[in-house]
Write a protein that holds these residues in place. Structure first.
Motif, mmCIF file in Angstrom:
data_model
loop_
_atom_site.group_PDB
_atom_site.id
_atom_site.type_symbol
_atom_site.label_atom_id
_atom_site.label_comp_id
_atom_site.label_asym_id
_atom_site.label_seq_id
_atom_site.Cartn_x
_atom_site.Cartn_y
_atom_site.Cartn_z
ATOM 1 N N HIS A 1 0.828 -1.208 0.000
ATOM 2 C CA HIS A 1 0.000 0.000 0.000
ATOM 3 C C HIS A 1 0.866 1.263 0.000
ATOM 4 O O HIS A 1 0.595 2.213 -0.742
ATOM 5 C CB HIS A 1 -0.973 0.015 1.184
ATOM 6 C CG HIS A 1 -1.728 1.299 1.254
ATOM 7 N ND1 HIS A 1 -1.388 2.315 2.127
ATOM 8 C CD2 HIS A 1 -2.751 1.773 0.514
ATOM 9 C CE1 HIS A 1 -2.195 3.339 1.925
ATOM 10 N NE2 HIS A 1 -3.034 3.045 0.960
ATOM 11 N N ALA A 2 1.936 1.242 0.794
ATOM 12 C CA ALA A 2 2.812 2.421 0.838
ATOM 13 C C ALA A 2 3.456 2.655 -0.534
ATOM 14 O O ALA A 2 3.579 3.794 -0.990
ATOM 15 C CB ALA A 2 3.886 2.232 1.900
ATOM 16 N N TYR B 1 5.958 -2.318 -7.022
ATOM 17 C CA TYR B 1 5.957 -3.247 -5.873
ATOM 18 C C TYR B 1 5.979 -4.712 -6.318
ATOM 19 O O TYR B 1 5.686 -5.612 -5.525
ATOM 20 C CB TYR B 1 4.742 -2.967 -4.963
ATOM 21 C CG TYR B 1 3.400 -3.093 -5.652
ATOM 22 C CD1 TYR B 1 2.789 -4.339 -5.809
ATOM 23 C CD2 TYR B 1 2.734 -1.974 -6.147
ATOM 24 C CE1 TYR B 1 1.566 -4.464 -6.435
ATOM 25 C CE2 TYR B 1 1.507 -2.087 -6.766
ATOM 26 C CZ TYR B 1 0.931 -3.329 -6.915
ATOM 27 O OH TYR B 1 -0.287 -3.460 -7.532
ATOM 28 N N ASP B 2 6.346 -4.959 -7.576
ATOM 29 C CA ASP B 2 6.271 -6.333 -8.114
ATOM 30 C C ASP B 2 7.021 -7.353 -7.261
ATOM 31 O O ASP B 2 6.553 -8.471 -7.067
ATOM 32 C CB ASP B 2 6.868 -6.389 -9.532
ATOM 33 C CG ASP B 2 6.292 -5.301 -10.405
ATOM 34 O OD1 ASP B 2 5.213 -4.792 -10.053
ATOM 35 O OD2 ASP B 2 6.932 -4.937 -11.407
ATOM 36 N N ASN B 3 8.208 -6.949 -6.764
ATOM 37 C CA ASN B 3 8.974 -7.940 -5.997
ATOM 38 C C ASN B 3 8.266 -8.328 -4.696
ATOM 39 O O ASN B 3 8.325 -9.474 -4.270
ATOM 40 C CB ASN B 3 10.408 -7.435 -5.731
ATOM 41 C CG ASN B 3 10.413 -6.103 -5.032
ATOM 42 O OD1 ASN B 3 9.402 -5.367 -5.085
ATOM 43 N ND2 ASN B 3 11.493 -5.759 -4.359
ATOM 44 N N THR C 1 -6.710 -9.726 -8.192
ATOM 45 C CA THR C 1 -6.970 -8.749 -7.127
ATOM 46 C C THR C 1 -6.101 -7.508 -7.335
ATOM 47 O O THR C 1 -6.594 -6.381 -7.280
ATOM 48 C CB THR C 1 -6.623 -9.358 -5.741
ATOM 49 O OG1 THR C 1 -7.355 -10.563 -5.598
ATOM 50 C CG2 THR C 1 -6.951 -8.412 -4.602
ATOM 51 N N PHE C 2 -4.810 -7.751 -7.607
ATOM 52 C CA PHE C 2 -3.907 -6.597 -7.707
ATOM 53 C C PHE C 2 -3.997 -5.890 -9.056
ATOM 54 O O PHE C 2 -3.600 -4.728 -9.168
ATOM 55 C CB PHE C 2 -2.470 -7.007 -7.338
ATOM 56 C CG PHE C 2 -2.315 -7.117 -5.845
ATOM 57 C CD1 PHE C 2 -1.962 -6.007 -5.090
ATOM 58 C CD2 PHE C 2 -2.600 -8.312 -5.179
ATOM 59 C CE1 PHE C 2 -1.881 -6.092 -3.706
ATOM 60 C CE2 PHE C 2 -2.522 -8.407 -3.798
ATOM 61 C CZ PHE C 2 -2.160 -7.298 -3.052
ATOM 62 N N THR D 1 -7.495 2.626 -4.021
ATOM 63 C CA THR D 1 -7.855 1.435 -3.223
ATOM 64 C C THR D 1 -7.497 1.685 -1.762
ATOM 65 O O THR D 1 -6.415 2.181 -1.452
ATOM 66 C CB THR D 1 -7.070 0.202 -3.725
ATOM 67 O OG1 THR D 1 -7.198 0.139 -5.134
ATOM 68 C CG2 THR D 1 -7.595 -1.059 -3.094
ATOM 69 N N SER D 2 -8.414 1.302 -0.876
ATOM 70 C CA SER D 2 -8.174 1.616 0.536
ATOM 71 C C SER D 2 -7.111 0.681 1.126
ATOM 72 O O SER D 2 -6.969 -0.478 0.729
ATOM 73 C CB SER D 2 -9.468 1.498 1.349
ATOM 74 O OG SER D 2 -9.738 0.144 1.626
ATOM 75 N N VAL D 3 -6.389 1.233 2.085
ATOM 76 C CA VAL D 3 -5.362 0.452 2.771
ATOM 77 C C VAL D 3 -5.997 -0.755 3.469
ATOM 78 O O VAL D 3 -5.412 -1.842 3.501
ATOM 79 C CB VAL D 3 -4.569 1.354 3.755
ATOM 80 C CG1 VAL D 3 -5.465 1.999 4.784
ATOM 81 C CG2 VAL D 3 -3.458 0.591 4.436
ATOM 82 N N ASP D 4 -7.210 -0.576 3.992
ATOM 83 C CA ASP D 4 -7.866 -1.681 4.688
ATOM 84 C C ASP D 4 -8.141 -2.848 3.740
ATOM 85 O O ASP D 4 -7.983 -4.011 4.103
ATOM 86 C CB ASP D 4 -9.185 -1.211 5.333
ATOM 87 C CG ASP D 4 -8.927 -0.425 6.609
ATOM 88 O OD1 ASP D 4 -7.822 0.153 6.737
ATOM 89 O OD2 ASP D 4 -9.815 -0.378 7.481
#
Ligand code: ASP
Length: 440
Positions: free
Chosen positions: A56-57, A65-67, A96-97, A104-107
């Motif tokens: 998320h960050a 963030y693929d790795n 999903t991703f 998209t919310s962090v939650d």
């Protein structure tokens, strides 16, 4: 019917999944399973939930963030393959991703660890997957709507029978996902047990229950076989890391016992937490105490006034008012004939120390006041201590024989807790001495 909640370390890989299956299959009553996300396999490993927060960050700051996603996929793929499952978890994760973006919310992202885990566990156990978003309803103020959640869960349980549901999250009426605070799968498990009126809530983790004392201080301490909610509250307040009070609240009000168990040692009976026990075990009766816990870094201010007499209440009020104004939480106020003390956590004193002392010494009603830092409070907790003689004698003798000076003494009104203050340097020794004299 039993509700079982498995924590992250119980689900860390396929070996752990196999242990979970062994446990669930061993009793027909184990019908309802709540899972966390896979946790650490070894120290230094990552929890899936941490990786999801990290993703998320990355999304937020527009960094690839693929790795990290590959690490997550590998973890679930290993479980799917080694457990011989068909659920195409890699595709589910990819899909999903693929839909995830800055909005998209962090939650939502954080909740996927439990979601993917529950999908695999449901297939592995041959149970039905029930999404927590379909029954755990949060009001828009962030509180769980117990009435709606209970009704929905009961309905789904009725339809599907043996179920696996993810912990940690639920949804607002709009369908948007909301998570509990970290570690929140324990709360989900407790809610499920309460809503379904389970005979017991089994909380499966990686320790064989709650220990009588911190194992970093005493080597191989005994496990507490049975503890009441009140004792648990005393123990956790003074630092023992056990289930959080909010966690057990739903089962507590329904009078459902909690059993803390070890996935890696399933034959160990663990710890039972209950409102009260109506039978009394000889061993518990003999031992007096249930557990010992404590915290370092308290300070004491002693206030003296010769012939304080009837002015004591006024002076107490004045002094406590100063503490209130300095925003210093007061832990204890032991008192003598011409003196009383205020015990508080040293951390809350910070840079205010000199101002506070100055203000107190300026008070004409005080003859003398002195500050002692570096005090530890030790709580000796046990329902068997209530209204029985000899316990405090035993405590003081043990400490005295070992040359440990006691700075403060206090007993809770219900007599299940005696608290002593000792110097920080004596803390560990005092805990060991007390454990040795009561529990060995
Ligand atoms: N997976 C979440 C966490 O790591 C919730 C839980 O395990 O209870 O905090």
């Amino acid at each position: 019917m039993k509700v079982l909640k498995f924590g992250g370390s119980s689900l860390a890989d396929s070996t752990q999944f196999a242990k979970v299956k062994g446990i669930v299959d061993s009793e027909a009553a184990r019908e309802t399973v709540v899972v966390s996300a896979p946790g650490k396999r070894y120290s230094g490993d990552n929890k899936i939930t941490d990786l999801l927060y990290l993703i998320h960050a990355h999304i937020k700051y527009g960094v690839a963030y693929d790795n990290i996603l590959s690490m997550i996929k590998e973890r679930y793929a290993e479980i799917r393959e080694s457990c011989g499952l068909e659920t195409d978890i890699e595709k589910i994760i990819d899909d999903t991703f693929a839909d995830i973006g800055k909005s998209t919310s962090v939650d939502f992202i954080a909740s996927r660890g439990e979601y993917f885990c529950a999908l695999l566990m449901a297939e592995y156990l041959g149970y039905s997957f029930v999404d927590a978003a379909d029954w755990l309803v949060f009001d828009y103020d962030g509180k769980v709507d117990n009435k709606k959640s209970e009704a929905k869960l009961r309905e789904l349980k009725e339809i599907y029978g043996r179920i696996v549901t993810p912990g940690f999250y639920g949804a607002y009426p709009s369908g948007e996902i909301k998570v509990f605070p970290r570690g929140g799968s324990d709360i989900t498990g407790s809610l499920v047990a309460a809503y379904l009126g389970a005979e017991i809530y089994e909380n499966w983790t990686d320790v064989s229950g709650i220990l009588m004392v911190d194992p970093r201080i005493v080597k191989d301490p005994k496990t507490i076989a049975r503890v009441t909610y009140d004792e648990l509250r005393e123990l956790s307040y003074m630092g023992a890391s056990v289930l959080h009070e909010d966690t057990v609240f739903p089962v507590r009000i329904k009078d459902i016992p909690v059993n803390i168990r070890n996935t890696n040692a399933p034959d160990d009976p663990g710890t039972i937490i209950c409102e009260e026990f109506d039978d009394e075990l000889e061993e518990e009766h003999e031992r007096f105490i249930t557990g010992i816990t404590g915290k370092r870094n308290f300070s004491i201010i002693n206030i003296y006034k010769n012939k304080i007499g009837e002015n004591k209440i006024r002076l107490l009020r004045q002094v406590l008012e100063v503490f209130d104004r300095y925003d210093i939480p007061v832990e204890q106020v032991p008192s003598g004939i011409d003196s009383f003390s205020v015990v508080f956590p040293s951390a809350s004193l910070k840079s205010r120390k000199y101002d506070l002392m100055h203000e107190l010494t300026e008070n004409d009603n005080i003859d003398n006041c002195e500050l002692t830092e570096g005090v530890s409070l030790i709580a000796i907790v046990g329902r068997q201590m209530a209204y029985r003689t000899g316990v405090s004698g035993k405590i003081f003798r043990a400490l005295g024989e070992n040359k440990i000076n006691i700075r403060t003494i206090e007993q809770g009104a219900d007599e299940i807790n005696i608290m002593v203050g000792v110097y920080d340097k004596d803390f560990e020794k005092a805990v060991r001495v007390l454990y040795d004299s009561f529990a060995r």
